[in-house]
Design an enzyme around this catalytic site. Structure first.
Site, mmCIF file in Angstrom:
data_model
loop_
_atom_site.group_PDB
_atom_site.id
_atom_site.type_symbol
_atom_site.label_atom_id
_atom_site.label_comp_id
_atom_site.label_asym_id
_atom_site.label_seq_id
_atom_site.Cartn_x
_atom_site.Cartn_y
_atom_site.Cartn_z
ATOM 1 N N PHE A 192 5.480 3.623 7.103
ATOM 2 C CA PHE A 192 6.358 3.024 6.100
ATOM 3 C C PHE A 192 5.656 2.971 4.748
ATOM 4 O O PHE A 192 4.459 2.701 4.673
ATOM 5 C CB PHE A 192 6.724 1.592 6.497
ATOM 6 C CG PHE A 192 7.628 1.491 7.694
ATOM 7 C CD1 PHE A 192 8.977 1.234 7.534
ATOM 8 C CD2 PHE A 192 7.131 1.650 8.972
ATOM 9 C CE1 PHE A 192 9.821 1.142 8.629
ATOM 10 C CE2 PHE A 192 7.961 1.555 10.081
ATOM 11 C CZ PHE A 192 9.306 1.296 9.913
ATOM 12 N N PHE A 220 0.857 -1.179 0.000
ATOM 13 C CA PHE A 220 0.000 0.000 0.000
ATOM 14 C C PHE A 220 0.891 1.226 0.000
ATOM 15 O O PHE A 220 2.089 1.131 0.296
ATOM 16 C CB PHE A 220 -0.882 0.035 1.252
ATOM 17 C CG PHE A 220 -1.959 -1.005 1.316
ATOM 18 C CD1 PHE A 220 -2.315 -1.789 0.231
ATOM 19 C CD2 PHE A 220 -2.651 -1.208 2.498
ATOM 20 C CE1 PHE A 220 -3.326 -2.742 0.308
ATOM 21 C CE2 PHE A 220 -3.662 -2.147 2.588
ATOM 22 C CZ PHE A 220 -3.996 -2.915 1.497
ATOM 23 N N SER A 221 0.325 2.379 -0.267
ATOM 24 C CA SER A 221 1.115 3.612 -0.235
ATOM 25 C C SER A 221 1.781 3.800 1.121
ATOM 26 O O SER A 221 2.919 4.249 1.203
ATOM 27 C CB SER A 221 0.240 4.823 -0.544
ATOM 28 O OG SER A 221 -0.244 4.742 -1.856
ATOM 29 N N GLU A 222 1.037 3.451 2.183
ATOM 30 C CA GLU A 222 1.582 3.602 3.535
ATOM 31 C C GLU A 222 1.037 2.509 4.451
ATOM 32 O O GLU A 222 -0.093 2.069 4.302
ATOM 33 C CB GLU A 222 1.195 4.961 4.125
ATOM 34 C CG GLU A 222 1.773 6.121 3.358
ATOM 35 C CD GLU A 222 1.180 7.452 3.759
ATOM 36 O OE1 GLU A 222 1.857 8.457 3.531
ATOM 37 O OE2 GLU A 222 0.059 7.490 4.287
ATOM 38 N N THR A 223 1.875 2.107 5.395
ATOM 39 C CA THR A 223 1.493 1.201 6.468
ATOM 40 C C THR A 223 1.914 1.866 7.767
ATOM 41 O O THR A 223 3.057 2.306 7.903
ATOM 42 C CB THR A 223 2.171 -0.173 6.310
ATOM 43 O OG1 THR A 223 1.783 -0.723 5.037
ATOM 44 C CG2 THR A 223 1.773 -1.133 7.415
#
Length: 77
Positions: free
Chosen positions: A65, A44-47
């Protein structure tokens, strides 16, 4: 080791119209390497990993991240 996670659809007003985000409400016990590997796996774009604060003046600490790196400016106490 098991960790609960949620997925969210952010920056939208309609389902499946925004940016997917994985959130780990309790990231304790995960190393930086494990967090990065998890973010890479989700892709995903961000975690986001929610952790206890480093300062009593704060409520929580977030580590965010992307699949390839931690966002250093977003890692706040």
């Amino acid at each position: 080791m098991r960790h609960r996670f949620l997925t969210a659809d952010v920056f939208t007003d309609r389902i499946f119209g925004g940016n997917q985000l994985a959130v780990f409400p309790d990231g304790r016990g995960l190393t930086t390497t494990q967090m990065q590997s998890t973010a890479h796996e989700f892709n995903f774009s961000e975690t986001v990993f929610v952790l206890p604060p480093q300062s009593p003046a704060h409520a929580k600490r977030l580590r965010i991240f992307t699949p390839g790196t931690e966002l250093p400016r977003c890692s706040r106490s």
